[in-house]
Every structure is written in C-alpha cells, then in structure tokens.
Design a protein around this motif. Structure first.
Motif, PDB file in Angstrom:
ATOM      1  N   LEU A 102      51.397  50.157  64.240  1.00 21.47           N
ATOM      2  CA  LEU A 102      50.898  50.186  62.869  1.00 21.47           C
ATOM      3  C   LEU A 102      51.690  51.206  62.055  1.00 21.47           C
ATOM      4  O   LEU A 102      51.762  52.381  62.426  1.00 21.47           O
ATOM      5  N   VAL A 103      52.311  50.755  60.949  1.00 24.52           N
ATOM      6  CA  VAL A 103      53.117  51.661  60.127  1.00 24.52           C
ATOM      7  C   VAL A 103      52.596  51.792  58.701  1.00 24.52           C
ATOM      8  O   VAL A 103      52.963  52.733  57.995  1.00 24.52           O
ATOM      9  N   ALA A 104      51.744  50.848  58.252  1.00 19.43           N
ATOM     10  CA  ALA A 104      51.258  50.937  56.872  1.00 19.43           C
ATOM     11  C   ALA A 104      50.016  50.085  56.673  1.00 19.43           C
ATOM     12  O   ALA A 104      49.772  49.121  57.403  1.00 19.43           O
ATOM     13  N   ILE A 105      49.251  50.466  55.653  1.00 20.72           N
ATOM     14  CA  ILE A 105      48.139  49.667  55.163  1.00 20.72           C
ATOM     15  C   ILE A 105      48.423  49.386  53.692  1.00 20.72           C
ATOM     16  O   ILE A 105      48.622  50.316  52.903  1.00 20.72           O
ATOM     17  N   LEU A 106      48.478  48.115  53.346  1.00 18.46           N
ATOM     18  CA  LEU A 106      48.757  47.686  51.975  1.00 18.46           C
ATOM     19  C   LEU A 106      47.487  47.153  51.337  1.00 18.46           C
ATOM     20  O   LEU A 106      46.672  46.507  52.014  1.00 18.46           O
ATOM     21  N   VAL A 107      47.329  47.401  50.050  1.00 24.82           N
ATOM     22  CA  VAL A 107      46.184  46.885  49.303  1.00 24.82           C
ATOM     23  C   VAL A 107      46.703  46.189  48.054  1.00 24.82           C
ATOM     24  O   VAL A 107      47.563  46.733  47.347  1.00 24.82           O
ATOM     25  N   ARG A 108      46.167  44.992  47.802  1.00 25.10           N
ATOM     26  CA  ARG A 108      46.538  44.265  46.578  1.00 25.10           C
ATOM     27  C   ARG A 108      45.655  44.750  45.439  1.00 25.10           C
ATOM     28  O   ARG A 108      44.432  44.777  45.548  1.00 25.10           O
ATOM     29  N   LEU A 109      46.285  45.153  44.346  1.00 27.61           N
ATOM     30  CA  LEU A 109      45.560  45.719  43.221  1.00 27.61           C
ATOM     31  C   LEU A 109      44.797  44.648  42.446  1.00 27.61           C
ATOM     32  O   LEU A 109      45.332  43.583  42.156  1.00 27.61           O
ATOM     33  N   SER A 110      43.551  44.957  42.112  1.00 27.91           N
ATOM     34  CA  SER A 110      42.677  44.023  41.401  1.00 27.91           C
ATOM     35  C   SER A 110      42.916  44.093  39.898  1.00 27.91           C
ATOM     36  O   SER A 110      43.719  44.904  39.408  1.00 27.91           O
ATOM     37  N   THR A 111      42.174  43.280  39.178  1.00 28.95           N
ATOM     38  CA  THR A 111      42.311  43.220  37.720  1.00 28.95           C
ATOM     39  C   THR A 111      41.948  44.533  37.039  1.00 28.95           C
ATOM     40  O   THR A 111      42.346  44.755  35.902  1.00 28.95           O
ATOM     41  N   MET A 112      41.236  45.412  37.731  1.00 24.74           N
ATOM     42  CA  MET A 112      40.896  46.701  37.120  1.00 24.74           C
ATOM     43  C   MET A 112      42.132  47.576  36.891  1.00 24.74           C
ATOM     44  O   MET A 112      42.062  48.587  36.221  1.00 24.74           O
ATOM     45  N   HIS A 113      43.289  47.165  37.413  1.00 27.10           N
ATOM     46  CA  HIS A 113      44.544  47.914  37.267  1.00 27.10           C
ATOM     47  C   HIS A 113      45.424  47.370  36.145  1.00 27.10           C
ATOM     48  O   HIS A 113      46.606  47.725  36.058  1.00 27.10           O
ATOM     49  N   GLY A 114      44.871  46.506  35.310  1.00 26.69           N
ATOM     50  CA  GLY A 114      45.591  46.000  34.142  1.00 26.69           C
ATOM     51  C   GLY A 114      46.885  45.305  34.502  1.00 26.69           C
ATOM     52  O   GLY A 114      46.892  44.358  35.290  1.00 26.69           O
ATOM     53  N   ALA A 115      47.985  45.792  33.946  1.00 27.96           N
ATOM     54  CA  ALA A 115      49.298  45.160  34.135  1.00 27.96           C
ATOM     55  C   ALA A 115      49.754  45.162  35.598  1.00 27.96           C
ATOM     56  O   ALA A 115      50.598  44.360  35.986  1.00 27.96           O
ATOM     57  N   ASP A 116      49.214  46.064  36.415  1.00 26.54           N
ATOM     58  CA  ASP A 116      49.589  46.121  37.829  1.00 26.54           C
ATOM     59  C   ASP A 116      48.758  45.195  38.713  1.00 26.54           C
ATOM     60  O   ASP A 116      48.982  45.128  39.925  1.00 26.54           O
ATOM     61  N   ALA A 117      47.800  44.493  38.139  1.00 22.96           N
ATOM     62  CA  ALA A 117      46.955  43.571  38.913  1.00 22.96           C
ATOM     63  C   ALA A 117      47.830  42.582  39.672  1.00 22.96           C
ATOM     64  O   ALA A 117      48.798  42.046  39.136  1.00 22.96           O
ATOM     65  N   GLY A 118      47.507  42.384  40.940  1.00 23.27           N
ATOM     66  CA  GLY A 118      48.260  41.460  41.779  1.00 23.27           C
ATOM     67  C   GLY A 118      49.399  42.116  42.536  1.00 23.27           C
ATOM     68  O   GLY A 118      49.938  41.530  43.479  1.00 23.27           O
ATOM     69  N   ARG A 119      49.789  43.327  42.142  1.00 27.44           N
ATOM     70  CA  ARG A 119      50.853  44.035  42.849  1.00 27.44           C
ATOM     71  C   ARG A 119      50.279  44.660  44.117  1.00 27.44           C
ATOM     72  O   ARG A 119      49.069  44.809  44.262  1.00 27.44           O
ATOM     73  N   TRP A 120      51.157  45.017  45.037  1.00 25.50           N
ATOM     74  CA  TRP A 120      50.756  45.615  46.310  1.00 25.50           C
ATOM     75  C   TRP A 120      51.032  47.110  46.293  1.00 25.50           C
ATOM     76  O   TRP A 120      52.095  47.551  45.861  1.00 25.50           O
ATOM     77  N   HIS A 121      50.066  47.880  46.780  1.00 30.12           N
ATOM     78  CA  HIS A 121      50.142  49.341  46.847  1.00 30.12           C
ATOM     79  C   HIS A 121      50.061  49.768  48.312  1.00 30.12           C
ATOM     80  O   HIS A 121      49.246  49.236  49.065  1.00 30.12           O
ATOM     81  N   MET A 122      50.898  50.714  48.723  1.00 32.74           N
ATOM     82  CA  MET A 122      50.806  51.237  50.082  1.00 32.74           C
ATOM     83  C   MET A 122      49.704  52.295  50.097  1.00 32.74           C
ATOM     84  O   MET A 122      49.878  53.406  49.620  1.00 32.74           O
ATOM     85  N   GLU A 123      48.568  51.920  50.627  1.00 25.96           N
ATOM     86  CA  GLU A 123      47.400  52.807  50.699  1.00 25.96           C
ATOM     87  C   GLU A 123      47.627  53.936  51.693  1.00 25.96           C
ATOM     88  O   GLU A 123      47.218  55.064  51.472  1.00 25.96           O
ATOM     89  N   ALA A 124      48.302  53.606  52.803  1.00 21.02           N
ATOM     90  CA  ALA A 124      48.603  54.609  53.826  1.00 21.02           C
ATOM     91  C   ALA A 124      49.885  54.208  54.543  1.00 21.02           C
ATOM     92  O   ALA A 124      50.137  53.030  54.760  1.00 21.02           O
ATOM     93  N   GLY A 125      50.673  55.210  54.883  1.00 17.18           N
ATOM     94  CA  GLY A 125      51.886  54.994  55.659  1.00 17.18           C
ATOM     95  C   GLY A 125      51.884  55.927  56.860  1.00 17.18           C
ATOM     96  O   GLY A 125      51.320  57.020  56.795  1.00 17.18           O
ATOM     97  N   PHE A 126      52.492  55.501  57.945  1.00 17.89           N
ATOM     98  CA  PHE A 126      52.503  56.283  59.178  1.00 17.89           C
ATOM     99  C   PHE A 126      53.935  56.412  59.688  1.00 17.89           C
ATOM    100  O   PHE A 126      54.798  55.614  59.350  1.00 17.89           O
ATOM    101  N   GLY A 127      54.169  57.413  60.509  1.00 21.21           N
ATOM    102  CA  GLY A 127      55.505  57.615  61.067  1.00 21.21           C
ATOM    103  C   GLY A 127      56.513  57.969  59.991  1.00 21.21           C
ATOM    104  O   GLY A 127      56.258  58.825  59.145  1.00 21.21           O
ATOM    105  N   HIS A 128      57.646  57.280  59.989  1.00 21.21           N
ATOM    106  CA  HIS A 128      58.738  57.570  59.057  1.00 21.21           C
ATOM    107  C   HIS A 128      58.354  57.407  57.592  1.00 21.21           C
ATOM    108  O   HIS A 128      58.993  57.978  56.724  1.00 21.21           O
ATOM    109  N   ILE A 129      57.339  56.615  57.298  1.00 18.85           N
ATOM    110  CA  ILE A 129      56.979  56.403  55.892  1.00 18.85           C
ATOM    111  C   ILE A 129      55.699  57.147  55.499  1.00 18.85           C
ATOM    112  O   ILE A 129      55.173  56.954  54.414  1.00 18.85           O
TER     113      ILE A 129
END
Length: 81
Positions: A28-55
């Motif tokens: 396991l190296v990362a947890i990604l979350v897709r941003l909801s409509t509450m994020h306006g223009a960023d809705a639908g984009r992916w955010h790295m919620e957590a990264g492990f190891g090198h990232i």
C-alpha cells in the motif's frame, strides 16, 4: 513496477467517499479520494489523502484522472530518496 488500484469507500466525514487504495508491487503506497461537488471547480478530481513510503512527504497536486495519478506515483516511487 506494478500499480494496482482497489476501489473502496472512505469515511472522510464529508461527501468525498469514492476512493482508491493504491498498491505498488503489493504494498500500500497511497489512498486517493475523489473530490465531491462541495469542492467547486475541483469536483471530480482525485486527491492523495495519504501517501506512504517514498511519497509520504510529497506534496501532491489534485489529478484530473486515475491515469495521471498513476504516472505521478510511479515517477515519485522510482525517484531516489
């Protein structure tokens, strides 16, 4: 390097629940979350919620799609410390 994305739902405390666990060669190296409509223009984009190891400490941008995320993760995992 073999990346595998596993769909999951994460209890983020917001509407951002569509998520992916990212495994690199089985680890396991990362947890990604897709941003909801509450994020306006960023809705639908992916955010790295957590990264492990090198990232772990990498400052990740938001990503337009999962292909872009995988490229970014692969580049950062292959970079020397």
């Amino acid at each position: 390097m073999n990346l595998h994305l596993q769909p999951v739902q994460v209890a983020t405390g917001s509407n951002d629940q569509e998520s992916r666990l990212v495994f690199a060669d089985g680890l396991l190296v990362a947890i990604l979350v897709r941003l909801s409509t509450m994020h306006g223009a960023d809705a639908g984009r992916w955010h790295m919620e957590a990264g492990f190891g090198h990232i772990h400490d990498a400052i990740a941008p938001t990503f337009a799609d999962l292909d872009e995320v995988q490229t970014w993760i692969a580049d950062h995992l292959s970079a020397p410390l």
